[in-house]
Design a protein around this motif. Sequence first.
Motif, mmCIF file in Angstrom:
data_model
loop_
_atom_site.group_PDB
_atom_site.id
_atom_site.type_symbol
_atom_site.label_atom_id
_atom_site.label_comp_id
_atom_site.label_asym_id
_atom_site.label_seq_id
_atom_site.Cartn_x
_atom_site.Cartn_y
_atom_site.Cartn_z
ATOM 1 N N GLU A 98 0.635 5.695 0.096
ATOM 2 C CA GLU A 98 -0.206 6.879 0.265
ATOM 3 C C GLU A 98 -0.563 7.437 -1.107
ATOM 4 N N TYR A 99 -1.780 7.896 -1.233
ATOM 5 C CA TYR A 99 -2.254 8.339 -2.543
ATOM 6 C C TYR A 99 -2.946 9.682 -2.399
ATOM 7 N N SER A 140 0.840 -1.190 0.000
ATOM 8 C CA SER A 140 0.000 0.000 0.000
ATOM 9 C C SER A 140 0.874 1.239 0.000
ATOM 10 N N HIS A 184 -2.886 0.732 -4.142
ATOM 11 C CA HIS A 184 -2.213 -0.556 -3.967
ATOM 12 C C HIS A 184 -1.318 -0.831 -5.179
ATOM 13 N N ASN A 200 -6.786 8.403 0.240
ATOM 14 C CA ASN A 200 -6.044 7.739 1.297
ATOM 15 C C ASN A 200 -4.903 6.867 0.787
ATOM 16 N N GLU A 201 -5.224 5.858 -0.033
ATOM 17 C CA GLU A 201 -4.191 4.891 -0.417
ATOM 18 C C GLU A 201 -4.441 4.343 -1.806
#
Length: 826
Positions: A20-21, A18, A647, A644-645
């Motif tokens: 951070e996005y 994962s 992958h 949030n995230e």
Amino acid sequence: MASRFTLPHIDITRFRSSGEYTGQGSGGSSAVRIREEHGAKLLHELDAAFAAADASRQTDPRLPDPTGSYIEVELRRGADPYQLERKTEGISPRAVKEHAGGRSVALFVPDHARIALQQILEDYRAGPLTAAGKPRRETMVGPIEAFRRARLEVLWTDDLAALPTDPQHQMWWSIWTFRETEAELEARCQSLGLRTAGADRRLYFPEAAVVPVLATRAAIELLMFATGVIVELRRASDNPVFFIEDERDTQHAWSDDLAERIEWPGADVPVVCLLDTGVNRAHALLEPAVAPADMHSYEPDWGTDDHAGHGTSMAGIALHGDLVAPLADTEPRRLAHRLESVKILPPKLNDPNSPSAYGAITQAAVALPAIEQSERQRIFCMAVTNGDVPGARPTTWSAAIDQIAAGTMPGDEEGAPRRLFVISTGNSDPVMRLAEWPGPDAYPVEDPAQAWNALTIGGYTDAIHVSDPGYEDWTPLSGAGELSPHSRTSTGWGAGRSPFKPELVMEAGNRAVCPARRDLLTLDSLRLLSTGHEVDRVPLVAFDGTSAAAAQAARMAARISAEHPDYWPELIRALMVHSAEYTEPMQAAFAAHPQLRDRYGLARQFGYGVPDHDRAAASARDQLALIAQSEIQPFRLKGSRQFNECHYYQLPMPNAVLESLGNEFVDLKVTLSYFVDPSPGVSANVDPQRYQSFGLRFDLRRKGEGVGAFRQRVNPSEREDPRKGPPAHPDDNRWLLGPDSMSAGSLHCDSWSGPAVDLLGRDMLCIRPVVGWWRERSSPTIVNRQSRYALVVTLKARRTDIDLYTPISTLVTPSVETPIDPFAGL
């Protein structure tokens, strides 16, 4: 059925990280032989037959070199053709045909066995007599009248007039093969690009498998002269007419025979829950799989029995598939799923249920079975649509179905199960004149089949053989592999605002055109066979349309669920789509439209193709699926509402094999499936991001793109200045649909095809979120929600002898079970 898809899919969930996005007979002649004369004649004819076989032997780079030949053997009347068999040498009799003078046999002789056969004839001609004064090998050679070169006709055991003479005439052939060579036949057909029917359309006998194959005469001749897998050839003409017309008086006997051969399922298995007109469970082919407690009705005073017949026919297909093959063979059959029924249509002619109420009715119907069996795995199937409302935009009914799938309908508690919902597109109007037929694009998919989370099923057809008495000179409206004339499409829906519907197409039957090209009819020979609700009178009936297609899809989903109880509904949907392939006419349509945007209309006709259970349920050495089931938190409330995230998946690629294949083409397919929580407000009709709770997209590392550059391109959080655009890195044009196709819906799928070496280094994939209404809420419990998704990545070689599975499984199988960090050491 012997299938090469026997290997478990490879789970790559642990290869995820994962970040951070932000931003798929007896008796015979008593004539006395003069053995020297007869033997010499046969030796001469045999040599001539072999010479002719060598001259006509066809080679093809897609097939292995031939290792044997067919010759025709003429036998005395009543002679036993199996006297010709020599198992040690591999000499085997194939098709046998009677005629007035005797019998003809197609004899397959491996090249290495020619000498043995010639020696047998020489022993007969000139060898010493036996103690009884008989020539040696007399029982084998004595009945032989002649050897001749073999033509295709020697394998054809059907009416000779039905054998096409045009080399390019395409039709469905029934290829009889030995059970042990079924897999080889399938591999050879795949190498030649020929389509073989699935397990439900095959017949099995103690020693033979009968495989329908769509091919031209020229292709079948190539199979014959280049391989030894064919035992005999016939027309693939099995259809409901035999049981509906020829065997009408014995339908009960056929049904009872099949029922006795079935190993019926227990109680603790997945179910297909039908929302329809009810089911007549008194049917011999339904009763053991439909318990009285599993019969429900939206209104108790409607009863649970089938008042119209549609629900019972849906039940037969959803449980057994098309009944033509199961009734015709002698094989035991095992069922691993059951049925439930919820009656949502009233028995009166005038429907008191307002279409606007069907969202609530459908949700109430879904809740009923859970009262009796709350823990069951269910596949919901509905072929009820609102004929007055096209499905271009979300409606309350389609949104209600999206809630059902997402586990967010009223009454669902936190953590309620997700549900797989299969629905038909609705059917086109059955016009009676060819001049009035506008084509399927004139019929848009009907509400509520536009539901984002539903698996929407349209129809194609392989039914092209008209055999109804009196209509033999009529022709099919659609060709084999083309869209069924019963199906509907979403070609007229707004680009970017509506999901691709249908996602899949399955057999929906065909229609027939009169010789004068004037009239159109729906004939039984162009339909499927199912269970009838008038059990005492007509237990077997013809059935077609997208209702039949949806029932088949629900059956496939239930079978996968039974085989893989740990698979989420999201993954089952993804695997069914991953397993789909386009028929030859569909492929030709895509090939004729090289521009990506021009292909979107085709995807709105055919979906992602025709699914296959074997490919969905398991992998093969040459075609494997990497799967993942994961949870993601798209957004977070941290001072402000933000992403949030994302992958990242490090894909285990067989680099050595890809290098060795060089410029040989391979195919890579990516399918991403998740369920959105719908918000069907007014703005949702024009802005998909207002309808969805969140969205997801996938992106594959491009050719020559470094890992760091890939991460910076797909994720603004990886850039020094997130406000700046992504670094430029060109993608190739080898995607079938391209990234712009992923604009709406909760299932996204695309296929890449190109040289194997061009996949080297393309071993990283990103799953990233896009905006949805969860992000716009002020409540932290909504903004911070997690949701699930399923990912399937398929790698496929163009040849079945390529082993992609072993090197990938070796990379995936760890010595110690530890999470994988794809960026370690970078």
